[in-house]
Design an enzyme around this catalytic site. Structure first.
Site, PDB file in Angstrom:
ATOM      1  N   ASP A  77       0.987  -0.812   0.442  1.00  0.00           N
ATOM      2  CA  ASP A  77       0.465   0.155  -0.085  1.00  0.00           C
ATOM      3  C   ASP A  77       0.968   1.217  -0.288  1.00  0.00           C
ATOM      4  O   ASP A  77       1.325   2.083  -0.943  1.00  0.00           O
ATOM      5  CB  ASP A  77      -0.714  -0.148   1.050  1.00  0.00           C
ATOM      6  N   GLY A  78       1.626   0.978   0.907  1.00  0.00           N
ATOM      7  CA  GLY A  78       3.206   2.252   0.662  1.00  0.00           C
ATOM      8  C   GLY A  78       2.925   2.318  -0.708  1.00  0.00           C
ATOM      9  O   GLY A  78       3.483   4.146  -1.074  1.00  0.00           O
ATOM     10  N   ASN A 146      -3.079   9.973   1.263  1.00  0.00           N
ATOM     11  CA  ASN A 146      -3.590   9.299   2.300  1.00  0.00           C
ATOM     12  C   ASN A 146      -4.389  10.057   3.713  1.00  0.00           C
ATOM     13  O   ASN A 146      -5.812  10.142   3.582  1.00  0.00           O
ATOM     14  CB  ASN A 146      -2.373   9.035   2.468  1.00  0.00           C
ATOM     15  N   ARG A 157       4.194  13.703  25.191  1.00  0.00           N
ATOM     16  CA  ARG A 157       3.784  15.312  25.415  1.00  0.00           C
ATOM     17  C   ARG A 157       2.186  15.829  24.837  1.00  0.00           C
ATOM     18  O   ARG A 157       2.359  15.675  23.302  1.00  0.00           O
ATOM     19  CB  ARG A 157       4.535  16.020  25.288  1.00  0.00           C
ATOM     20  N   ASP A 176      -3.465  13.570  21.581  1.00  0.00           N
ATOM     21  CA  ASP A 176      -1.433  12.747  21.113  1.00  0.00           C
ATOM     22  C   ASP A 176      -1.746  13.843  19.857  1.00  0.00           C
ATOM     23  O   ASP A 176      -0.403  13.599  19.263  1.00  0.00           O
ATOM     24  CB  ASP A 176      -1.633  11.791  20.699  1.00  0.00           C
ATOM     25  N   THR A 187      -8.756   4.059   6.204  1.00  0.00           N
ATOM     26  CA  THR A 187      -8.253   1.974   6.053  1.00  0.00           C
ATOM     27  C   THR A 187      -6.973   1.873   6.676  1.00  0.00           C
ATOM     28  O   THR A 187      -6.485   1.353   6.717  1.00  0.00           O
ATOM     29  CB  THR A 187      -8.978   1.641   4.383  1.00  0.00           C
ATOM     30  N   ALA A 188      -6.072   3.121   6.513  1.00  0.00           N
ATOM     31  CA  ALA A 188      -4.768   3.071   7.455  1.00  0.00           C
ATOM     32  C   ALA A 188      -5.092   3.428   8.771  1.00  0.00           C
ATOM     33  O   ALA A 188      -5.825   3.165   9.757  1.00  0.00           O
ATOM     34  CB  ALA A 188      -3.568   4.307   6.269  1.00  0.00           C
ATOM     35  N   TYR A 189      -4.189   4.824   8.847  1.00  0.00           N
ATOM     36  CA  TYR A 189      -3.840   5.553  10.152  1.00  0.00           C
ATOM     37  C   TYR A 189      -5.694   5.172  10.818  1.00  0.00           C
ATOM     38  O   TYR A 189      -5.956   5.172  12.047  1.00  0.00           O
ATOM     39  CB  TYR A 189      -2.705   6.026  10.052  1.00  0.00           C
ATOM     40  N   LEU A 191      -8.211   4.080  10.689  1.00  0.00           N
ATOM     41  CA  LEU A 191      -8.998   2.778  11.371  1.00  0.00           C
ATOM     42  C   LEU A 191      -8.302   2.309  12.436  1.00  0.00           C
ATOM     43  O   LEU A 191      -9.046   2.099  13.151  1.00  0.00           O
ATOM     44  CB  LEU A 191      -8.912   2.209  10.167  1.00  0.00           C
TER      45      LEU A 191
END
Length: 286
Positions: A77-78, A146, A157, A176, A187-189, A191
């Site tokens: 995917d990358g 993306n 922090r 954060d 569907t990446a970070y 999800l």
């Protein structure tokens, strides 16, 4: 035909195909040679961008991409995202053979390379147009295929982010960070942080907080035409802006970061049977 009404993308026999491969050439094994054999059999000219010439020591190949009909990705995917960004605005659909871990954006697994790409070279694929994001901060503008992530630049922090959509303030959230994703990035970070999956065809972006210190911070789906504005409200902790995983800027307190759906679209080519829901079931299903 394209999934989007009014599109002029009409798949046809492929005469010239660009090749983009995994960042670690050893991950694809003999795939490049298999692709060369298939292309020779089908009369398809393979083109290699300059970075691919260097990666595979292909100094004799032509790096000119003019007239490219299709981009073939041998990777995960990358690599797909890198190719989608590489051909953004060029009218070149991108189709993937998965040599990565997840491969949600790919159309076929590695062992189906010959059969799948053989069909694609005959024009047997569909094209899905996917929106991109535009992010502005500190006088600079970036494009993301993306996601755009705003996070604390100090590891460990927490940061307080004020946010508004369409000019309406929605308060502040200690967290954060925050993820704003495209449908392809949902569907990446996004999800993995509990954000919503955006089905291909939606002209929207997902907004999801990362580890919010609040019971009221919920993911949100935002349509085209409404800008997301984020402001860092923690005086002693700068905010970092990451575009498609690359840290591009640090933003001081109260400086606005604006994210919106951009005018351009990436072109994702898929085999007809590799529908969104089938790939979703195969990748994320139990």
């Amino acid at each position: 035909m394209s999934s989007r009404a009014g599109s002029k993308i009409q798949p046809a026999d492929v005469k010239r195909a660009a090749v983009i491969t995994h960042g670690r050439p050893e991950r694809i094994g003999s795939a490049l040679e298999r692709l060369r054999v298939l292309a020779d059999e089908r009369g398809v000219e393979l083109l290699f961008p300059d970075e691919e010439l260097d990666k595979h020591d292909l100094g004799s190949d032509d790096g000119d991409l003019e007239g490219t009909d299709l981009a073939v990705v041998l990777g995960g995917d990358g690599t797909m995202l890198r190719a989608l960004k590489r051909f953004l605005g060029m009218g070149v659909p991108v189709i993937g053979v998965n040599f990565g871990r997840v491969g949600f954006l790919a159309s076929m697994d590695a062992d189906a390379l010959e059969e799948g790409l053989g069909r694609a070279f005959s024009g047997n694929y569909t094209v899905v147009e996917l929106p991109v994001l535009e992010a502005e901060a500190g006088g600079a503008t970036w494009t993301a295929v993306n996601d755009v992530v705003v996070t604390s630049s100090s590891l460990g922090r927490m940061i307080e982010l004020g946010w508004s959509i369409g000019g309406e303030e929605l308060g502040s959230v200690p967290c954060d960070g925050l993820i704003c994703s495209t449908p392809s990035g949902s569907t990446a970070y996004n999800l993995s942080n509990g954000g919503p999956v955006l089905v291909r065809g939606l002209d929207a972006m997902a907004v999801t907080f990362i580890a919010p210190h609040s019971l009221h911070a919920r993911p949100m789906v935002v349509p085209r035409g409404l800008d997301l504005e984020i402001r860092n409200r923690t005086p002693d902790v700068p905010a970092s802006v990451l575009v498609d995983g690359h840290a591009l800027a640090d933003v001081s307190v109260a400086e606005p970061i604006t994210i919106r759906l951009g005018d351009q679209r990436t072109l994702l080519a898929m085999l007809p049977e590799a529908t969104f829901f089938r790939r979703y079931r195969e990748t994320f299903g139990s």
